[in-house]
Design a protein around this motif. Structure first.
Motif, PDB file in Angstrom:
ATOM      1  N   PHE A 220      -9.698 -47.060 -49.545  1.00  0.00           N
ATOM      2  CA  PHE A 220      -9.657 -46.732 -50.971  1.00  0.00           C
ATOM      3  C   PHE A 220     -10.624 -47.612 -51.766  1.00  0.00           C
ATOM      4  O   PHE A 220     -11.274 -47.150 -52.704  1.00  0.00           O
ATOM      5  CB  PHE A 220      -8.242 -46.929 -51.527  1.00  0.00           C
TER       6      PHE A 220
ATOM      7  N   TYR B  85     -11.705 -47.720 -55.727  1.00  0.00           N
ATOM      8  CA  TYR B  85     -10.491 -48.330 -56.282  1.00  0.00           C
ATOM      9  C   TYR B  85     -10.590 -49.849 -56.090  1.00  0.00           C
ATOM     10  O   TYR B  85     -10.278 -50.387 -55.034  1.00  0.00           O
ATOM     11  CB  TYR B  85      -9.245 -47.778 -55.594  1.00  0.00           C
TER      12      TYR B  85
ATOM     13  N   GLN C  58      -7.081 -44.142 -45.658  1.00  0.00           N
ATOM     14  CA  GLN C  58      -6.407 -44.765 -46.801  1.00  0.00           C
ATOM     15  C   GLN C  58      -6.748 -46.245 -46.941  1.00  0.00           C
ATOM     16  O   GLN C  58      -6.763 -46.777 -48.055  1.00  0.00           O
ATOM     17  CB  GLN C  58      -4.896 -44.563 -46.672  1.00  0.00           C
TER      18      GLN C  58
ATOM     19  N   THR D 191      -6.058 -37.872 -47.819  1.00  0.00           N
ATOM     20  CA  THR D 191      -6.240 -39.194 -47.217  1.00  0.00           C
ATOM     21  C   THR D 191      -5.216 -39.387 -46.099  1.00  0.00           C
ATOM     22  O   THR D 191      -4.141 -38.785 -46.123  1.00  0.00           O
ATOM     23  CB  THR D 191      -6.056 -40.330 -48.245  1.00  0.00           C
TER      24      THR D 191
ATOM     25  N   ILE E 198      -1.042 -48.548 -49.897  1.00  0.00           N
ATOM     26  CA  ILE E 198      -1.560 -49.141 -51.131  1.00  0.00           C
ATOM     27  C   ILE E 198      -0.892 -50.484 -51.405  1.00  0.00           C
ATOM     28  O   ILE E 198      -1.556 -51.452 -51.816  1.00  0.00           O
ATOM     29  CB  ILE E 198      -1.374 -48.164 -52.317  1.00  0.00           C
TER      30      ILE E 198
ATOM     31  N   TYR F   1      -3.486 -41.045 -57.150  1.00  0.00           N
ATOM     32  CA  TYR F   1      -3.662 -42.279 -56.375  1.00  0.00           C
ATOM     33  C   TYR F   1      -3.753 -43.472 -57.328  1.00  0.00           C
ATOM     34  O   TYR F   1      -3.173 -44.541 -57.073  1.00  0.00           O
ATOM     35  CB  TYR F   1      -4.921 -42.208 -55.514  1.00  0.00           C
TER      36      TYR F   1
ATOM     37  N   VAL G 170       1.728 -42.920 -48.566  1.00  0.00           N
ATOM     38  CA  VAL G 170       0.516 -43.591 -49.012  1.00  0.00           C
ATOM     39  C   VAL G 170       0.848 -44.820 -49.849  1.00  0.00           C
ATOM     40  O   VAL G 170       0.082 -45.802 -49.873  1.00  0.00           O
ATOM     41  CB  VAL G 170      -0.396 -42.616 -49.793  1.00  0.00           C
ATOM     42  N   THR G 171       1.990 -44.821 -50.507  1.00  0.00           N
ATOM     43  CA  THR G 171       2.400 -45.988 -51.304  1.00  0.00           C
ATOM     44  C   THR G 171       2.479 -47.236 -50.440  1.00  0.00           C
ATOM     45  O   THR G 171       2.100 -48.330 -50.877  1.00  0.00           O
ATOM     46  CB  THR G 171       3.761 -45.728 -51.982  1.00  0.00           C
TER      47      THR G 171
END
Length: 292
Positions: free
Chosen positions: A157, A162, A154, A181, A284, A217, A280-281
């Motif tokens: 990304f 991204y 992750q 991921t 990110i 995502y 995953v947030t």
């Protein structure tokens, strides 16, 4: 508690991005003696110093000298390889073959090869074929083995397309493509726990922190950044690379497109592990914070 047959773990490439996360996980678990296998010549490395301060033993070996590598692995029960390919030289096979040969002669019990991606069919990509070729050697070695598949890291990304700074996403497939991921932190924890679950012995373990579409995502990135992103879809990379059609993609772009278009995991084994991966947030949000 650790499996009683496993006391000492050696991590090859333990000061790299993946290796460091796995080394930290073993040290945090506290059930194992941890060796960090580094290449000679010996040189200063901040990550090595940090791992040593947490209790790891730093061991140096010349990978081109079989006896030296065997000596470094003596007393090791498990070898975890996080060795990468060299874009200008050795592929996954050549980078890991000396390690496997030494592990066998050092009476290592289990070898965990440098998989940590998705599953692919033979003939998908030259780098993938190199991994498959090495896997065949691992299975013929007589050592126990575990393959660990996690999808994309992750934290990578941005590498996959991204682009946080420019609020732009480049997709190598339809936005609806589902893509697994996992965070580096959780990859480390999964690796540790494979030594404690019977299914991992001579097994293939599939885990993921998230299994969302490229668009899903993207929606998280847009929400966290508070911006609408530009999206570019380029599904023709592999064809242009193969047939040298302008604009000809780079080798790395071809590899990225392969990962997105061809990678898969199958049935997940998350339920065999004792923890829930981080959302995953959260990863990110940290990536966006680092980019700002």
């Amino acid at each position: 508690m650790s499996d009683s047959q496993f006391k000492t773990v050696a991590i090859a490439g333990g000061t790299g991005t993946l290796g460091y996360a796995i080394a930290e996980a073993f040290l945090n678990d506290g059930s194992y003696n941890v060796k960090i296998l580094r290449r000679k010549p010996e040189n200063e490395n901040e990550k090595a110093k940090l791992l040593a301060s947490k209790g790891a033993e730093i061991v140096y070996a010349d990978y081109s000298q079989h006896d030296d590598l065997v000596k470094a692995l003596k007393g090791t029960d498990v070898v975890v390889s996080t060795l990468n390919f060299d874009p200008k030289g050795a592929g996954f096979y050549d980078s890991q073959a000396p390690l496997l040969a030494a592990a066998k002669d050092a009476s290592v019990k289990r070898f965990i090869p440098s998989e940590y991606g998705a599953k692919f069919k033979t003939g998908t990509h030259v780098l993938i074929d190199d991994k498959i070729k090495f896997g065949e050697e691992v299975e013929k070695s007589g050592l126990e083995y575990t393959y660990i598949y996690v999808g994309l890291f992750q934290e990578y990304f941005g590498w996959l397309g991204y682009d946080i700074k420019n609020k732009k996403a480049t997709f190598y497939d339809d936005g609806s493509k589902i893509f697994p991921t996992t965070s580096l932190h959780d990859i480390g924890k999964y690796t540790v726990e494979t030594l404690k679950i019977p299914e991992a012995r001579n097994g293939h373990i599939n885990v993921a922190g998230a299994n969302l579409s490229l668009n899903e995502y993207l929606e998280i990135f847009e929400k966290v950044t508070g911006s609408k992103w530009e999206v570019v879809v380029d599904k023709d990379v592999k064809n242009r690379f193969k047939n040298k059609i302008d604009p000809v993609p780079s080798f790395l772009e071809d590899f990225k497109a392969t990962i997105v278009q061809e990678g898969q995991l199958g049935k997940f084994d998350n339920d065999k592990f004792s923890f829930t991966p981080k959302p995953v947030t959260e990863v990110i949000e940290e990536l966006v914070k680092q980019a700002s």
